[in-house]
Scaffold this active site. Structure first.
Site, PDB file in Angstrom:
ATOM      1  N   SER A  32       1.246  53.526  47.872  1.00 40.23           N
ATOM      2  CA  SER A  32       1.995  54.743  47.453  1.00 40.23           C
ATOM      3  C   SER A  32       2.607  54.646  46.249  1.00 40.23           C
ATOM      4  O   SER A  32       3.881  55.088  45.896  1.00 40.23           O
ATOM      5  CB  SER A  32       3.003  54.976  48.503  1.00 40.23           C
ATOM      6  OG  SER A  32       2.474  55.314  49.724  1.00 40.23           O
TER       7      SER A  32
ATOM      8  N   ASP B 162       5.888  58.210  52.722  1.00 41.02           N
ATOM      9  CA  ASP B 162       5.881  57.328  51.653  1.00 41.02           C
ATOM     10  C   ASP B 162       7.185  57.575  50.522  1.00 41.02           C
ATOM     11  O   ASP B 162       7.777  56.535  50.316  1.00 41.02           O
ATOM     12  CB  ASP B 162       4.554  57.757  50.786  1.00 41.02           C
ATOM     13  CG  ASP B 162       3.397  57.335  51.344  1.00 41.02           C
ATOM     14  OD1 ASP B 162       3.425  56.871  52.373  1.00 41.02           O
ATOM     15  OD2 ASP B 162       2.289  57.857  51.029  1.00 41.02           O
TER      16      ASP B 162
END
Length: 385
Positions: free
Chosen positions: A125, A171
């Site tokens: 991420s 995320d």
């Protein structure tokens, strides 16, 4: 030299002044709970010690000048137009800026330098780290007083609007709310969360990067989401209280989705069962039951591979191979899929043995180098200057 020092030095070289704010925003791992976040389910992520760093300062005009150390590229636009650049990294930053400009005209021209050590395309991420770092730094620079949750939500909105990936909140939430040595059990519907100390007694976490990222990842991601939403719509025709797969039972899927569309059924069934696996994994962590946790990771991987169909040959090979190693308690693919990393729970001190055994096998099969990534659990987005 630390990356914060690199930011400061480069900022001086490019703009002939010091940054007013330097922000650090981490990538994340996710122990279990994949593709559940955009279905209002549960996830179990943590921020890691790999981050994106941003240095930023106000300008005296309406220009925005961006410079990436990693790409050795610069890009310039103005506050009024916020024209996106040819490179994706600029669009994450300008996408955040556009959202904030829609809220307030306090955001003016600025200079920005960015660098990071989150491996790109590895499922850690880096994009969430970048959007959260941007929101946090702009909030500090222009006194916007954004909350942690607002920063995470702006990052998610940027993915949707500027990049076209209809991701969930996991995320960004992990990047902002991360806490040392703790996982975050996040309810993606209510956004209630619980910190769970990670005490893998006698074990450590190792990431193995396949060094591949197959091109269908983004389009397939959106397609999976559409299948889940279609399954919910079929159930909702009879059970009107249902809002998402979080509310759906396997019996309801068998009754209303399975007879109509096998694809919708398979994808929805995965999500319902993945939520169940996560709740069991949470209990296993709390009782330090590594054997059960490891089995749940293996189960999750093969469900992601065979049912949700977001794995790839390289990921499957790594998980299948380590499952024969007694020093590995569990492993699975991590992230959106079609490449990136596997997450492995390995007996303390045995990671190098596993890497040595796997590396040649992996190279001989795929002509690719296997890249190990060691991580520790870290704090979330914060200011360092």
């Amino acid at each position: 030299m630390s990356l914060a020092e690199v930011i400061k030095e480069t900022f001086n070289q490019v703009f002939n002044k010091d940054p007013e704010v330097i922000v650090k925003s981490p990538g994340r791992i996710n122990v279990i709970g994949e593709h559940t976040d955009y279905n209002n389910g549960f996830v179990l992520p943590a921020a890691i010690d790999k981050s994106v760093y941003i240095g930023i300062a106000k300008r005296n005009d309406d220009q925005i000048v961006l410079h990436s150390i990693d790409y050795n590229e610069s890009y310039q636009t103005d506050v009024a137009s916020l024209a996106f650049g040819p490179e994706l990294w600029t669009n994450y930053i300008l996408g955040v800026t556009r959202i904030l400009r829609q809220r307030t005209d306090a955001v003016k021209g600025y200079n920005l330098v960015v660098v990071g050590d989150v491996p790109l395309g590895s499922g850690l991420s880096s994009s969430a780290a970048l959007t959260c770092a941007t929101s946090f730094s702009l909030s500090k620079l222009f006194d916007l007083n954004l909350s942690k949750l607002e920063i995470a939500q702006i990052g998610q909105q940027t993915e949707h609007e500027a990049v076209g990936v209809r991701c969930g909140i996991m995320d960004q939430f992990a990047s902002v709310f991360g806490q040392d040595n703790s996982l975050i059990k996040l309810d993606c519907r209510s956004l209630e969360y619980e910190y769970i100390p990670i005490e893998l007694d006698g074990y450590e976490i190792l990431l193995l990067n396949t060094n591949v990222k197959h091109s269908l990842a983004s389009s397939a991601y959106n397609k999976r989401r559409e299948s889940c939403e279609a399954a919910v719509a079929l159930v909702k025709e009879k059970y009107t209280e249902v809002e998402s797969l979080r509310d759906v039972t396997l019996d309801q899927l068998d009754e209303l989705v399975k007879p109509v569309n096998a694809e919708y059924y398979q994808k929805a069934k995965f999500v319902v069962e993945e939520n169940e696996r996560l709740l069991k994994a949470t209990q296993a962590l709390k009782s330090n039951d590594i054997k059960t946790l490891g089995k749940l990771l293996y189960d999750a991987h093969w469900a992601l591979s065979k049912e949700y169909e977001v794995s790839c040959e390289e990921l499957d090979f790594l998980v299948s191979t380590v499952s024969t190693y007694p020093e590995v308690a569990g492993a699975r693919m991590m992230g959106g899929g079609f490449g990136g990393c596997t997450i492995n729970i390995i007996k303390n001190g045995k990671s190098n043995d596993v890497i040595n055994k796997l590396s040649d096998l992996y190279f001989n099969k795929f002509s690719l180098n296997l890249k190990p990534i060691t991580v520790s659990i870290s704090n979330g987005t914060h200011e360092i200057l």
